[in-house]
Motif scaffolding. Structure first.
Motif, PDB file in Angstrom:
ATOM      1  N   UNK A  64     -49.018  92.105   2.377  1.00  0.00           N
ATOM      2  CA  UNK A  64     -50.025  91.182   2.890  1.00  0.00           C
ATOM      3  C   UNK A  64     -49.328  89.915   3.358  1.00  0.00           C
ATOM      4  N   UNK A  65     -49.668  89.462   4.564  1.00  0.00           N
ATOM      5  CA  UNK A  65     -49.103  88.234   5.102  1.00  0.00           C
ATOM      6  C   UNK A  65     -49.796  87.043   4.453  1.00  0.00           C
ATOM      7  N   UNK A  66     -49.037  85.988   4.218  1.00  0.00           N
ATOM      8  CA  UNK A  66     -49.615  84.767   3.681  1.00  0.00           C
ATOM      9  C   UNK A  66     -50.540  84.152   4.720  1.00  0.00           C
ATOM     10  N   UNK A  67     -51.747  83.782   4.321  1.00  0.00           N
ATOM     11  CA  UNK A  67     -52.713  83.190   5.248  1.00  0.00           C
ATOM     12  C   UNK A  67     -52.323  81.757   5.601  1.00  0.00           C
ATOM     13  N   UNK A  68     -51.750  81.059   4.656  1.00  0.00           N
ATOM     14  CA  UNK A  68     -51.407  79.663   4.898  1.00  0.00           C
ATOM     15  C   UNK A  68     -50.113  79.343   4.162  1.00  0.00           C
ATOM     16  N   UNK A  69     -49.297  78.515   4.764  1.00  0.00           N
ATOM     17  CA  UNK A  69     -48.057  78.099   4.117  1.00  0.00           C
ATOM     18  C   UNK A  69     -48.179  76.691   3.562  1.00  0.00           C
ATOM     19  N   UNK A  70     -49.396  76.150   3.539  1.00  0.00           N
ATOM     20  CA  UNK A  70     -49.603  74.800   3.026  1.00  0.00           C
ATOM     21  C   UNK A  70     -49.344  74.777   1.524  1.00  0.00           C
ATOM     22  N   UNK A  71     -48.711  73.701   1.077  1.00  0.00           N
ATOM     23  CA  UNK A  71     -48.414  73.535  -0.338  1.00  0.00           C
ATOM     24  C   UNK A  71     -49.579  72.801  -0.978  1.00  0.00           C
ATOM     25  N   UNK A  72     -50.118  73.317  -2.095  1.00  0.00           N
ATOM     26  CA  UNK A  72     -51.234  72.627  -2.728  1.00  0.00           C
ATOM     27  C   UNK A  72     -50.801  71.282  -3.288  1.00  0.00           C
ATOM     28  N   UNK A  73     -51.751  70.363  -3.380  1.00  0.00           N
ATOM     29  CA  UNK A  73     -51.459  69.025  -3.898  1.00  0.00           C
ATOM     30  C   UNK A  73     -51.065  69.132  -5.359  1.00  0.00           C
ATOM     31  N   UNK A  74     -50.083  68.354  -5.791  1.00  0.00           N
ATOM     32  CA  UNK A  74     -49.666  68.414  -7.196  1.00  0.00           C
ATOM     33  C   UNK A  74     -50.756  67.875  -8.113  1.00  0.00           C
ATOM     34  N   UNK A  75     -50.833  68.456  -9.296  1.00  0.00           N
ATOM     35  CA  UNK A  75     -51.803  68.010 -10.289  1.00  0.00           C
ATOM     36  C   UNK A  75     -51.181  66.840 -11.032  1.00  0.00           C
ATOM     37  N   UNK A  76     -51.908  65.739 -11.166  1.00  0.00           N
ATOM     38  CA  UNK A  76     -51.331  64.581 -11.852  1.00  0.00           C
ATOM     39  C   UNK A  76     -51.058  64.916 -13.319  1.00  0.00           C
ATOM     40  N   UNK A  77     -49.906  64.465 -13.792  1.00  0.00           N
ATOM     41  CA  UNK A  77     -49.542  64.710 -15.185  1.00  0.00           C
ATOM     42  C   UNK A  77     -50.409  63.855 -16.086  1.00  0.00           C
ATOM     43  N   UNK A  78     -50.747  64.410 -17.246  1.00  0.00           N
ATOM     44  CA  UNK A  78     -51.586  63.695 -18.187  1.00  0.00           C
ATOM     45  C   UNK A  78     -50.909  63.778 -19.548  1.00  0.00           C
ATOM     46  N   UNK A  79     -50.770  62.670 -20.209  1.00  0.00           N
ATOM     47  CA  UNK A  79     -50.121  62.663 -21.511  1.00  0.00           C
ATOM     48  C   UNK A  79     -50.962  63.447 -22.512  1.00  0.00           C
ATOM     49  N   UNK A  80     -50.285  64.098 -23.454  1.00  0.00           N
ATOM     50  CA  UNK A  80     -51.014  64.889 -24.447  1.00  0.00           C
ATOM     51  C   UNK A  80     -51.970  64.036 -25.266  1.00  0.00           C
ATOM     52  N   UNK A  81     -51.582  62.819 -25.592  1.00  0.00           N
ATOM     53  CA  UNK A  81     -52.419  61.994 -26.449  1.00  0.00           C
ATOM     54  C   UNK A  81     -53.710  61.570 -25.767  1.00  0.00           C
ATOM     55  N   UNK A  82     -53.808  61.644 -24.445  1.00  0.00           N
ATOM     56  CA  UNK A  82     -55.025  61.232 -23.754  1.00  0.00           C
ATOM     57  C   UNK A  82     -55.957  62.401 -23.498  1.00  0.00           C
ATOM     58  N   UNK A  83     -55.523  63.614 -23.818  1.00  0.00           N
ATOM     59  CA  UNK A  83     -56.402  64.764 -23.607  1.00  0.00           C
ATOM     60  C   UNK A  83     -57.500  64.772 -24.659  1.00  0.00           C
TER      61      UNK A  83
END
Length: 125
Positions: free
Chosen positions: A65-84
């Motif tokens: 299967x050919x890739x439909x898009x080569x766009x890179x998804x936006x990075x998910x912001x890191x969140x400290x464990x203590x703030x979860x």
């Protein structure tokens, strides 16, 4: 509800069984057997092997299967464990002694107690 094994006599007067799904779909039909006892043994063999059977794929390979898009998804912001918000419920961050980590207790923590009742294995997990 689980599937049902049905034993029947075919046109050549041989015993066979079929596996029928709860919705009535026939999933499998056996080879012919000489008598009911042999058909019952075949059902037992299927029950024993079905859960542990390996899959051998004899079908042709699927086209790539050919890739439909080569766009890179936006990075998910890191969140400290203590703030979860769920951090405290999962037990993260609690420091344990080596004895607690291994599941054994040191002699200082040991206290005699009444003998536990025998545990009977039922096979259920």
């Amino acid at each position: 509800m689980a599937g049902v094994f049905e034993v029947f006599v075919d046109a050549e007067s041989q015993y066979r069984f079929r596996l029928v799904a709860p919705n009535g779909t026939v999933l499998a039909i056996s080879a012919p057997f000489e008598d009911k006892r042999a058909a019952a043994a075949g059902i037992a063999d299927v029950r024993e092997c079905a859960g542990t059977g390996l899959i051998t794929d004899l079908s042709p390979a699927a086209p790539k299967v050919q890739e439909a898009s080569t766009a890179v998804p936006a990075p998910v912001p890191a969140q400290a464990l203590s703030t979860r918000p769920d951090h405290g419920r999962q037990g993260f961050g609690k420091r344990r002694t080596p004895a607690e980590a291994s599941g054994t207790r040191s002699a200082a923590h040991w206290r005699p107690s009444a003998p536990a009742a025998p545990v009977r294995w039922t096979g259920a997990a």
